[in-house]
Design a protein around this motif. Structure first.
Motif, short mmCIF file in Angstrom:
data_model
loop_
_atom_site.label_atom_id
_atom_site.label_comp_id
_atom_site.label_asym_id
_atom_site.label_seq_id
_atom_site.Cartn_x
_atom_site.Cartn_y
_atom_site.Cartn_z
N GLY A 120 -1.83 -18.54 5.82
CA GLY A 120 0.18 -18.91 6.43
C GLY A 120 0.62 -17.51 5.34
O GLY A 120 1.61 -17.31 5.78
N GLN A 121 -0.05 -17.93 3.89
CA GLN A 121 0.36 -16.99 2.41
C GLN A 121 0.97 -15.75 2.89
O GLN A 121 1.25 -15.30 2.23
N ASP A 122 -0.56 -15.41 3.80
CA ASP A 122 -0.62 -13.47 4.16
C ASP A 122 0.49 -13.40 5.14
O ASP A 122 1.76 -12.60 4.44
N GLU A 123 0.91 -14.13 5.52
CA GLU A 123 2.58 -14.25 6.55
C GLU A 123 3.68 -14.66 6.04
O GLU A 123 4.49 -13.28 6.06
N TYR A 124 4.11 -14.81 5.02
CA TYR A 124 4.69 -15.91 3.80
C TYR A 124 4.94 -14.20 3.54
O TYR A 124 6.26 -13.52 3.28
N PHE A 125 4.80 -13.31 2.68
CA PHE A 125 4.79 -12.48 2.30
C PHE A 125 5.52 -11.07 3.21
O PHE A 125 5.62 -11.03 2.27
N MET A 126 4.30 -11.20 4.06
CA MET A 126 4.29 -10.18 4.66
C MET A 126 6.22 -10.40 5.25
O MET A 126 6.60 -9.62 5.03
N ARG A 127 6.55 -11.74 5.11
CA ARG A 127 8.48 -11.57 5.72
C ARG A 127 9.16 -11.62 4.27
O ARG A 127 10.46 -11.22 4.60
N ILE A 128 8.97 -11.95 3.45
CA ILE A 128 9.53 -11.20 2.04
C ILE A 128 9.56 -10.53 1.33
O ILE A 128 10.64 -9.96 0.65
N GLY A 129 8.45 -9.33 0.96
CA GLY A 129 8.15 -8.13 0.00
C GLY A 129 8.65 -7.24 1.18
O GLY A 129 9.13 -7.36 2.39
N ASP A 130 8.39 -5.86 0.73
CA ASP A 130 8.70 -4.90 1.25
C ASP A 130 7.40 -4.17 1.71
O ASP A 130 6.11 -4.08 0.58
N VAL A 131 7.14 -3.66 2.33
CA VAL A 131 5.74 -2.90 2.49
C VAL A 131 6.32 -1.38 1.82
O VAL A 131 6.63 -0.69 2.17
N VAL A 132 4.69 -1.05 1.48
CA VAL A 132 4.29 -0.03 0.77
C VAL A 132 3.01 0.54 1.20
O VAL A 132 2.27 0.62 2.09
N ALA A 133 2.93 2.00 0.80
CA ALA A 133 1.80 2.98 1.77
C ALA A 133 0.93 2.71 1.21
O ALA A 133 -0.22 2.74 1.74
N ASP A 134 0.53 2.01 -0.09
CA ASP A 134 -0.64 2.04 -0.67
C ASP A 134 -0.76 1.53 -1.64
O ASP A 134 0.86 1.26 -2.66
N LYS A 135 -1.45 1.04 -2.52
CA LYS A 135 -1.78 0.20 -4.01
C LYS A 135 -1.65 0.93 -5.14
O LYS A 135 -1.09 0.41 -5.90
N ASP A 136 -0.89 2.37 -5.13
CA ASP A 136 -0.78 2.77 -5.64
C ASP A 136 0.71 3.93 -5.40
O ASP A 136 1.63 3.92 -6.82
N ALA A 137 1.54 2.88 -3.95
CA ALA A 137 2.61 3.76 -4.67
C ALA A 137 3.80 2.80 -5.44
O ALA A 137 4.06 2.26 -6.28
N PRO A 138 4.68 3.39 -5.37
CA PRO A 138 5.66 3.00 -6.47
C PRO A 138 6.84 2.10 -6.08
O PRO A 138 6.64 2.19 -4.29
N ARG A 139 7.03 1.19 -6.48
CA ARG A 139 7.78 -0.41 -5.60
C ARG A 139 8.85 0.40 -5.45
O ARG A 139 10.00 1.34 -6.45
N PRO A 140 9.63 -0.12 -4.34
CA PRO A 140 10.81 0.15 -4.04
C PRO A 140 12.09 -0.27 -5.40
O PRO A 140 11.89 -1.11 -5.93
N GLN A 141 13.11 0.79 -5.79
CA GLN A 141 13.95 0.27 -6.28
C GLN A 141 14.65 -0.06 -5.74
O GLN A 141 15.79 -0.02 -4.72
N LEU A 142 15.02 -1.68 -6.35
CA LEU A 142 16.35 -2.51 -5.61
C LEU A 142 16.87 -2.80 -6.22
O LEU A 142 17.09 -3.03 -7.83
#
Length: 166
Positions: A120-142
């Protein structure tokens, strides 16, 4: 009695470098969804967490078990108000309902696997986070407004995923 094999379920091989892996940017960290609840029939999920120095979630609790294995670096866990530094090679289990959080205060990046059971935590994270390309992708500047919206959405959805912020 053990039930018959369910041939509708297939073998899962999780590789964080697989191009099909979903990466989520959340609370300054990058989480790779390695094994989802959909793949395990809701039994558990497995998340590869890349936690930069200073990363980690706010204090929270939830009614499911959460186990972390530190692969690289070290993470400071606060469990029921007491701090524990956990280093690479160690595993820590957080019992259901216990207040906790973690923070990387080491001065270097850390990486850990997180298994939650049931899933369930996986679904939660996908609903509240931002998808990025890979582990080294820059975090979105919010913007401040976007950050506030992410916090609002996380708090609003927390109870749906059996969690609460403290």
């Amino acid at each position: 009695m053990i039930p018959d094999d369910d041939p509708s379920r297939s073998l899962t091989v999780a590789n964080p470098d697989d191009p099909g892996t979903t990466y989520i940017s959340l609370v300054g960290d990058t989480y790779a969804m390695l094994v989802t609840g959909e793949q395990t029939n809701g039994r558990y999920c497995l998340i590869d967490m890349h936690v930069p120095d200073g990363g980690g979630p706010p204090p929270h609790r939830h009614d499911f078990e959460e186990m972390f294995t530190i692969l690289e670096g070290e993470i400071e866990f606060t469990f029921r108000g007491e701090k524990h530094t956990v280093r690479a090679g160690s595993t820590i289990n957080i019992p259901a309902n216990a207040p906790h959080n973690f923070r990387n205060a080491s001065g270097a990046s850390a990486r850990m696997l997180c298994m939650c059971t049931p899933a369930g935590q996986d679904e939660y994270f996908m609903r509240i986070g931002d998808v990025v390309a890979d582990k080294d992708a820059p975090r979105p500047q919010l913007s401040q407004d976007e950050l506030a919206e992410r916090r609002r959405r996380a708090a609003e959805l927390a109870s749906n995923y059996r969690s609460e912020f403290l």
